[in-house]
Design an enzyme around this catalytic site. Structure first.
Site, PDB file in Angstrom:
ATOM      1  N   MET A  30      51.092  52.788  27.264  1.00  0.00           N
ATOM      2  CA  MET A  30      51.077  52.888  28.724  1.00  0.00           C
ATOM      3  C   MET A  30      51.069  51.478  29.346  1.00  0.00           C
ATOM      4  O   MET A  30      50.772  51.310  30.525  1.00  0.00           O
ATOM      5  CB  MET A  30      49.868  53.695  29.202  1.00  0.00           C
ATOM      6  CG  MET A  30      49.917  55.145  28.689  1.00  0.00           C
ATOM      7  SD  MET A  30      49.041  56.318  29.704  1.00  0.00           S
ATOM      8  CE  MET A  30      47.384  55.697  29.606  1.00  0.00           C
ATOM      9  N   HIS A  37      47.640  46.820  20.868  1.00  0.00           N
ATOM     10  CA  HIS A  37      49.032  47.282  20.904  1.00  0.00           C
ATOM     11  C   HIS A  37      49.901  46.400  20.005  1.00  0.00           C
ATOM     12  O   HIS A  37      50.762  46.894  19.276  1.00  0.00           O
ATOM     13  CB  HIS A  37      49.599  47.178  22.323  1.00  0.00           C
ATOM     14  CG  HIS A  37      48.913  48.036  23.342  1.00  0.00           C
ATOM     15  ND1 HIS A  37      48.112  47.523  24.339  1.00  0.00           N
ATOM     16  CD2 HIS A  37      48.909  49.378  23.511  1.00  0.00           C
ATOM     17  CE1 HIS A  37      47.659  48.505  25.091  1.00  0.00           C
ATOM     18  NE2 HIS A  37      48.111  49.650  24.613  1.00  0.00           N
ATOM     19  N   GLN A 153      43.137  61.678  19.854  1.00  0.00           N
ATOM     20  CA  GLN A 153      44.557  61.696  20.229  1.00  0.00           C
ATOM     21  C   GLN A 153      45.432  61.653  18.975  1.00  0.00           C
ATOM     22  O   GLN A 153      46.401  62.401  18.855  1.00  0.00           O
ATOM     23  CB  GLN A 153      44.866  60.505  21.146  1.00  0.00           C
ATOM     24  CG  GLN A 153      46.348  60.234  21.335  1.00  0.00           C
ATOM     25  CD  GLN A 153      46.632  59.158  22.355  1.00  0.00           C
ATOM     26  OE1 GLN A 153      46.571  59.419  23.544  1.00  0.00           O
ATOM     27  NE2 GLN A 153      46.959  57.952  21.905  1.00  0.00           N
TER      28      GLN A 153
HETATM   29  O1  PAF Z   1      47.461  56.011  23.896  1.00  0.00           O
HETATM   30  C1  PAF Z   1      48.230  55.877  24.871  1.00  0.00           C
HETATM   31  O2  PAF Z   1      48.486  54.769  25.351  1.00  0.00           O
HETATM   32  C2  PAF Z   1      48.851  57.108  25.514  1.00  0.00           C
HETATM   33  O3  PAF Z   1      47.982  58.184  25.475  1.00  0.00           O
HETATM   34  C3  PAF Z   1      50.217  57.486  24.890  1.00  0.00           C
HETATM   35  C4  PAF Z   1      50.094  57.862  23.420  1.00  0.00           C
HETATM   36  C5  PAF Z   1      51.185  56.325  25.031  1.00  0.00           C
HETATM   37  C6  PAF Z   1      50.797  58.695  25.621  1.00  0.00           C
HETATM   38  O4  PAF Z   1      50.954  58.444  26.979  1.00  0.00           O
END
Ligand code: PAF
Length: 282
Positions: A30, A37, A153
């Site tokens: 995001m 990241h 997630q």
């Molecule tokens: O973890 C994230 O940044 C978000 O939940 C994702 C996996 C990009 C989905 O929008």
């Protein structure tokens, strides 16, 4: 690095490489990128021929009153970081491109998404499942990379990718921390200096759990109280949950005699921070 905003263009561009047998790796984000990241991007770069990163602040995974409107953004800086990390394609669609008028489909993953953040943020994982399904269908990567800070997630994504026979290998990557232990998160930007100090109570509570286990404690309620009291002693904190769960099913464990995951969600000021650790019990 090529920046793409249209789904049709991303398909055309990436297909060229897939057709000649290149391995496509994908890191969905995001944006407002940090070293967490970039660790996913680095791994993706090592393991694939073509690296695609998406930046899309997905409205369907935010509930009413959450931070969708003010979610931090810095596309210029993100693009420079990704360029430096050797990314081939940056996919940044608009909300209208992803959810055009008439969009009517939902995806819901039961069981694994029910507890923890699923209880505190109703509908959150439906939104994640929907957008990740769409992104995987658009990019069609061989491998996709997700951080383990969002442990639930990751499990939800693994579940629907298996259930829907999607042809992407899902890779979970370790949590990246500041040197003092704070898990990296785009939401750390919301913390002022005082709150930043208090936020250390999440990662520091893991040491208290180790101490209790070493002292022979196996009662969930005892260790939970230790952690909760420790967090409450820090100013600006409000506990959302402190849960001891099975790392596979995410169901609460009855005692601490087998491997377990401690999952934390704590508001520090206006930032809702999550963190987790798997404890190996001999
Ligand atoms: O973890 C994230 O940044 C978000 O939940 C994702 C996996 C990009 C989905 O929008």
């Amino acid at each position: 690095m090529k920046i793409i905003t249209k789904i049709s263009e991303s398909r055309d561009e990436i297909n060229v490489f897939r057709c000649v047998g290149k391995r496509i790796g994908f890191v969905p984000t995001m944006g407002y990128l940090h070293e967490g990241h970039l660790s996913l991007v680095k791994k993706c770069r090592e393991e694939n021929d073509i690296v695609v990163v998406s930046i899309f602040v997905n409205p369907t995974q935010f509930g009413a009153g959450e931070d969708f409107e003010c979610y931090p953004k810095d596309l210029k800086k993100d693009a420079a970081l990704l360029q430096g990390a050797g990314v081939d394609f940056l996919f940044t669609p608009s909300v209208e491109e992803m959810y055009p008028e008439g969009f009517s489909t939902a995806i819901s993953v039961s069981g694994i998404s029910d507890g923890l953040c699923g209880s505190s943020r109703p509908g959150h994982f439906d939104g994640v499942a929907l957008v990740v399904t769409k992104l995987l269908n658009i990019i069609m990567p061989h491998k996709a990379y997700f951080g383990m800070k969002d442990y639930q997630q990751l499990q939800v994504i693994k579940r629907f990718v298996a259930d829907l026979n999607m042809n992407t290998k899902i890779i979970g990557m370790p949590i990246i921390r500041e040197t003092d232990g704070l898990a990296l998160s785009s939401r750390n930007i919301y913390l002022n200096a005082d709150e930043r100090r208090s936020a250390l109570c999440l990662s520091r509570s893991f040491a208290l759990v180790c101490e209790a286990l070493e002292g022979g404690e196996t009662e969930v309620s005892e260790v939970k109280t230790i952690v909760e009291n420790f967090i409450k002693d820090h100013p600006h904190t409000r506990i959302d949950y402190v849960q001891f769960v099975d790392p596979e099913t995410l169901k609460p464990v009855k005692d601490l005699t087998k491997d377990f995951l401690l999952a934390l969600a704590v508001y520090v000021g206006k930032a809702r921070l999550i963190d987790n650790n798997i404890f190996k019990v001999m």
